[in-house]
Design a protein around this motif. Structure first.
Motif, PDB file in Angstrom:
ATOM      1  N   ASP A  39       4.498   7.662   1.572  1.00  0.00           N
ATOM      2  CA  ASP A  39       5.888   6.833   1.319  1.00  0.00           C
ATOM      3  C   ASP A  39       5.933   5.441   2.104  1.00  0.00           C
ATOM      4  O   ASP A  39       6.205   4.582   1.447  1.00  0.00           O
ATOM      5  CB  ASP A  39       7.029   7.590   1.530  1.00  0.00           C
ATOM      6  CG  ASP A  39       7.078   8.869   0.747  1.00  0.00           C
ATOM      7  OD1 ASP A  39       6.677   8.982  -0.300  1.00  0.00           O
ATOM      8  OD2 ASP A  39       7.851   9.635   0.859  1.00  0.00           O
ATOM      9  N   GLY A  40       5.390   5.595   3.296  1.00  0.00           N
ATOM     10  CA  GLY A  40       5.555   4.439   4.302  1.00  0.00           C
ATOM     11  C   GLY A  40       4.771   3.258   3.821  1.00  0.00           C
ATOM     12  O   GLY A  40       5.027   2.192   3.819  1.00  0.00           O
TER      13      GLY A  40
ATOM     14  N   ALA B  52      -2.700   7.068   4.351  1.00  0.00           N
ATOM     15  CA  ALA B  52      -1.771   7.657   5.107  1.00  0.00           C
ATOM     16  C   ALA B  52      -2.179   8.956   5.721  1.00  0.00           C
ATOM     17  O   ALA B  52      -1.953   9.179   6.937  1.00  0.00           O
ATOM     18  CB  ALA B  52      -0.481   7.818   4.135  1.00  0.00           C
TER      19      ALA B  52
ATOM     20  N   ASP C 278       0.302  10.353   8.538  1.00  0.00           N
ATOM     21  CA  ASP C 278       1.172  10.645   7.833  1.00  0.00           C
ATOM     22  C   ASP C 278       1.464  11.710   6.815  1.00  0.00           C
ATOM     23  O   ASP C 278       0.199  12.235   6.208  1.00  0.00           O
ATOM     24  CB  ASP C 278       1.825   9.323   7.010  1.00  0.00           C
ATOM     25  CG  ASP C 278       2.038   8.122   7.978  1.00  0.00           C
ATOM     26  OD1 ASP C 278       2.032   8.307   9.231  1.00  0.00           O
ATOM     27  OD2 ASP C 278       1.739   6.874   7.465  1.00  0.00           O
TER      28      ASP C 278
ATOM     29  N   HIS D 297       5.870   1.543   0.622  1.00  0.00           N
ATOM     30  CA  HIS D 297       6.827   0.785   0.947  1.00  0.00           C
ATOM     31  C   HIS D 297       6.540  -0.295   1.424  1.00  0.00           C
ATOM     32  O   HIS D 297       6.821  -1.566   1.036  1.00  0.00           O
ATOM     33  CB  HIS D 297       8.080   1.384   1.698  1.00  0.00           C
ATOM     34  CG  HIS D 297       8.883   0.523   1.995  1.00  0.00           C
ATOM     35  ND1 HIS D 297       9.823   0.297   1.506  1.00  0.00           N
ATOM     36  CD2 HIS D 297       9.224  -0.081   3.353  1.00  0.00           C
ATOM     37  CE1 HIS D 297      10.824  -0.632   2.244  1.00  0.00           C
ATOM     38  NE2 HIS D 297      10.109  -0.927   3.368  1.00  0.00           N
ATOM     39  N   LEU D 298       5.511  -0.441   2.495  1.00  0.00           N
ATOM     40  CA  LEU D 298       5.072  -1.580   2.958  1.00  0.00           C
ATOM     41  C   LEU D 298       4.148  -2.429   2.218  1.00  0.00           C
ATOM     42  O   LEU D 298       4.354  -3.776   1.960  1.00  0.00           O
ATOM     43  CB  LEU D 298       4.038  -1.151   4.169  1.00  0.00           C
ATOM     44  CG  LEU D 298       3.212  -2.336   4.684  1.00  0.00           C
ATOM     45  CD1 LEU D 298       4.306  -3.518   5.575  1.00  0.00           C
ATOM     46  CD2 LEU D 298       1.961  -1.875   5.678  1.00  0.00           C
TER      47      LEU D 298
END
Length: 250
Positions: A26-27, A17, A22, A30-31
């Motif tokens: 979190d992204g 990230a 980023d 989630h992925l």
């Protein structure tokens, strides 16, 4: 994808990230843990783009394995096993990969994780790691054959398959290629038995008895000054003609 391919010393959701710019992981989390997506469908898309961008003239499929060193025992498929990454037996995951290559370039188009019997023989361990219940043990050559046939069935234009002796020593893999009338250049161990017009014998014994005139000097490209090589820019090859089903030979 940019983060996964980056030259990071350690890759996890935080480091990837940060590399991607980023603020939080979190992204990425989630992925990897919550998002629903079909990895095989993504593979198929990547394969289609590779063929479109790299072309199909004189294309080859190259199969090889690589390892990912691990510290613990929970990563799927991990155990103490040989990995070329370290050049010795280490605690690692090992995957078999398929590369599509042409004169324009090359890229990976498929992958299969090697699951040792220490995993497939313990259903509880597989279930805890999320391995599908119907997963069975498969050798590395079997995984390679699975990927190659999958690519051919999808219409990937490949005239040849190449690999090292892990795959060249497997008669089932060679038979699968011959049935599909696909040529192959696969390495063989020195004690591998080869059948020719003069009979059957060990590869090293047959080679030792060959006259110099049957060898051809072929260039493997320009040698780099900083690369150690025992053969220089060229290597000696013995070309043996064999017959494939429905063909005059290869």
């Amino acid at each position: 994808m940019e983060g996964l391919l980056a030259d990071l010393p350690r890759k996890n959701c935080w480091t990837i990230a940060e590399h991607a710019g980023d603020v939080t992981p979190d992204g990425m989390q989630h992925l990897l843990s919550r998002a629903v997506w079909d990895a095989d469908a993504v593979r198929d898309d990547v394969r289609a783009v590779a063929v479109e961008c790299l072309g199909g003239i004189d294309a080859m499929l190259v199969v090889d394995e690589t390892g990912d060193l691990k510290k613990g025992v929970c990563s799927v498929g991990v155990q103490r096993q040989y990995t070329g990454t370290a050049g010795r037996i280490e605690n690692a995951q090992v995957g078999v990969f398929l590369t599509y290559t042409t004169k324009i370039g090359h890229t990976l188009i498929d992958r299969e994780l090697y699951l040792p019997r220490s995993w497939t023989g313990v259903p509880e361990r597989c279930a805890a790691a999320g391995v599908p219940e119907d997963t069975r043990f498969a050798t590395k050559p079997a995984l390679a054959s699975r990927m190659i046939l999958r690519a051919l069935d999808a219409g990937v234009p490949a005239k040849w398959v190449a690999g090292d002796e892990v795959y060249g020593g497997n008669p089932t893999l060679r038979g699968d290629l011959e049935k599909r009338q696909v040529g192959y250049v696969l390495a063989a161990a020195c004690d591998h038995h080869v059948t020719t017009a003069t009979g059957t014998g060990r590869a090293d014994e047959l080679v030792a008895g060959l006259p110099k005139r049957v060898w051809q000097r072929l260039s493997a490209g320009k040698a780099r000054k900083d690369t150690a090589s025992t053969t220089g820019p060229g290597s000696d090859w013995w070309v043996e003609r064999t017959s494939l089903p429905g063909t005059g030979g290869c």
